[in-house]
Design a protein around this motif. Structure first.
Motif, PDB file in Angstrom:
ATOM      1  N   ARG A  98      37.882  24.354  18.168  1.00 12.19           N
ATOM      2  CA  ARG A  98      36.868  23.559  17.457  1.00 12.19           C
ATOM      3  C   ARG A  98      36.268  22.443  18.303  1.00 12.19           C
ATOM      4  NH1 ARG A  98      38.150  21.065  12.222  1.00 12.19           N
ATOM      5  NH2 ARG A  98      35.947  21.495  11.754  1.00 12.19           N
ATOM      6  N   ASP A  99      36.951  21.981  19.338  1.00  7.76           N
ATOM      7  CA  ASP A  99      36.450  20.807  20.043  1.00  7.76           C
ATOM      8  C   ASP A  99      36.798  20.854  21.532  1.00  7.76           C
ATOM      9  OD1 ASP A  99      35.301  18.394  20.556  1.00  7.76           O
ATOM     10  OD2 ASP A  99      36.841  17.189  19.576  1.00  7.76           O
ATOM     11  N   TRP A 158      34.185  25.375  10.861  1.00  6.17           N
ATOM     12  CA  TRP A 158      33.279  25.462  12.010  1.00  6.17           C
ATOM     13  C   TRP A 158      33.685  24.495  13.123  1.00  6.17           C
ATOM     14  CZ3 TRP A 158      27.784  25.417   9.343  1.00  6.17           C
ATOM     15  CH2 TRP A 158      27.579  26.655   8.722  1.00  6.17           C
ATOM     16  N   PRO A 159      33.242  24.750  14.338  1.00  2.82           N
ATOM     17  CA  PRO A 159      33.511  23.818  15.437  1.00  2.82           C
ATOM     18  C   PRO A 159      32.857  22.459  15.209  1.00  2.82           C
ATOM     19  CG  PRO A 159      32.774  25.946  16.283  1.00  2.82           C
ATOM     20  CD  PRO A 159      32.544  25.967  14.796  1.00  2.82           C
ATOM     21  N   ALA A 192      34.089  24.497  21.115  1.00  2.00           N
ATOM     22  CA  ALA A 192      34.155  25.954  20.996  1.00  2.00           C
ATOM     23  C   ALA A 192      33.456  26.573  22.200  1.00  2.00           C
ATOM     24  CB  ALA A 192      33.472  26.414  19.710  1.00  2.00           C
TER      25      ALA A 192
END
Length: 328
Positions: free
Chosen positions: A133-134, A284-285, A136
């Motif tokens: 996610r952090d 979601w990212p 992507a």
């Protein structure tokens, strides 16, 4: 769709009356000539769209008619924007499956049959809760939990498969949330980031359907259009992937509200999270890694959060003044 025709390039844009198609068609017409870029949709176009260049009715589910358009207009590029977005798609999964998947196969088959080059956007929604996610990256686990996201992963994989098996020039960008003054929100999970500007200038109050700390990737529409055109024009030899992330900024509802308050201190924001959209956003990212796009074809955004807020507020002020509407 946007269709490009056959002088030096000929393009048709399917789903062309949505948030992205009209602006992209305008840019392409400036470069290639109005007569060489055809917008298509199933909706009646407003007069200002009709006056700018060719428009045709086209149903993405009507393969025979699409083929007639491609053949009769000597199309060389097809830009496929037709889709039901995340929240709307969850409310009508059967229709989303038809438009987002059956419609995709129609344009892919057309592209193969007629040796077209094809651009199809993907989305932040192509990632899922098991994706990094952090940030992507371009290549990672993708297990989306919306029909919109599932259809876009299907699109990415089908396009890549047809490229390697048959040589189809398929190109795809994963868009973050796209922020634009020209079209109303269309049922996406990131649409609050458009509505908040309109509310700030109309009523001074915005009720946000996401939690204040929900961070998501975002992009000004002019950066989105420019990235699309630059990517379409990039030589194939420069591309190491068929699908790329593109990024510009990442912010939360509270951060964009604070930036708006630098211009409009009276803005009040309340939070009433919607369970469907909040669940989608949480899967979601929070940031995109777009280092491959920057390396391969020189992608570089122009708008950060400050520039985005200043431009959106000024553009909405101008639009409301033109329409004779009051400003809070």
């Amino acid at each position: 769709a946007v269709f490009l025709t056959n002088v030096c390039v000929s393009c048709v844009c399917a789903g062309g009356l949505g948030q992205l198609g009209i602006g992209l068609a305008q840019i392409l017409r400036e470069q290639y000539g109005s007569e060489n870029v055809i917008l298509s949709d199933i909706k009646k176009p407003p007069s200002h769209v009709l006056n700018r260049g060719p428009f045709v009715y086209a149903d993405i589910l009507d393969y025979k008619h699409l083929r007639e358009l491609v053949v009769n207009n000597r199309i060389t590029w097809l830009v496929h924007y037709s889709a039901l977005l995340s929240a709307v798609g969850e409310a009508n999964v059967a229709l989303a499956r038809k438009i987002n998947i059956t419609g995709l196969h129609n344009v892919l088959d057309l592209a193969l049959e007629n040796s077209l080059r094809i651009f199809v956007p993907s989305t932040i929604g192509a990632f899922g809760p098991s994706s990094p996610r952090d940030p992507a990256p371009d290549l990672c686990v993708q297990r989306p939990r919306t029909i919109y996201g599932v259809s876009k992963v299907h699109c990415e994989l089908m396009g890549e498969y047809l490229h390697y098996k048959y040589g189809l020039d398929f190109r795809c960008l994963r868009y973050p949330g796209v922020i634009s003054v020209n079209t109303p929100p269309g049922g996406g999970t990131t649409d609050y980031a458009v509505q908040i500007f309109h509310d700030a200038l109309s009523t001074g109050h915005h009720e946000c359907y996401l939690r204040k700390e929900t961070r998501l990737p975002m992009m000004h529409i002019s950066d989105c259009h420019r990235a699309t055109v630059e990517f379409m024009q990039a030589p194939q030899c420069q591309l190491s992937l068929r699908t790329y992330n593109i990024a510009a900024m990442s912010f939360t509802p509270e951060e964009v509200a604070q930036e708006i308050r630098k211009h409009l201190p009276h803005l009040k924001v309340t939070y009433n999270p919607d369970s469907v959209r909040q669940t989608i956003a949480d899967s979601w990212p929070v940031r995109f890694d777009d280092s491959n796009a920057r390396r391969d074809w020189g992608w570089e955004p122009a708008f950060g959060l400050q520039e985005l807020v200043s431009d959106m507020l000024q553009s909405i002020r101008n639009k409301r003044a033109t329409d004779g509407l009051s400003i809070s």
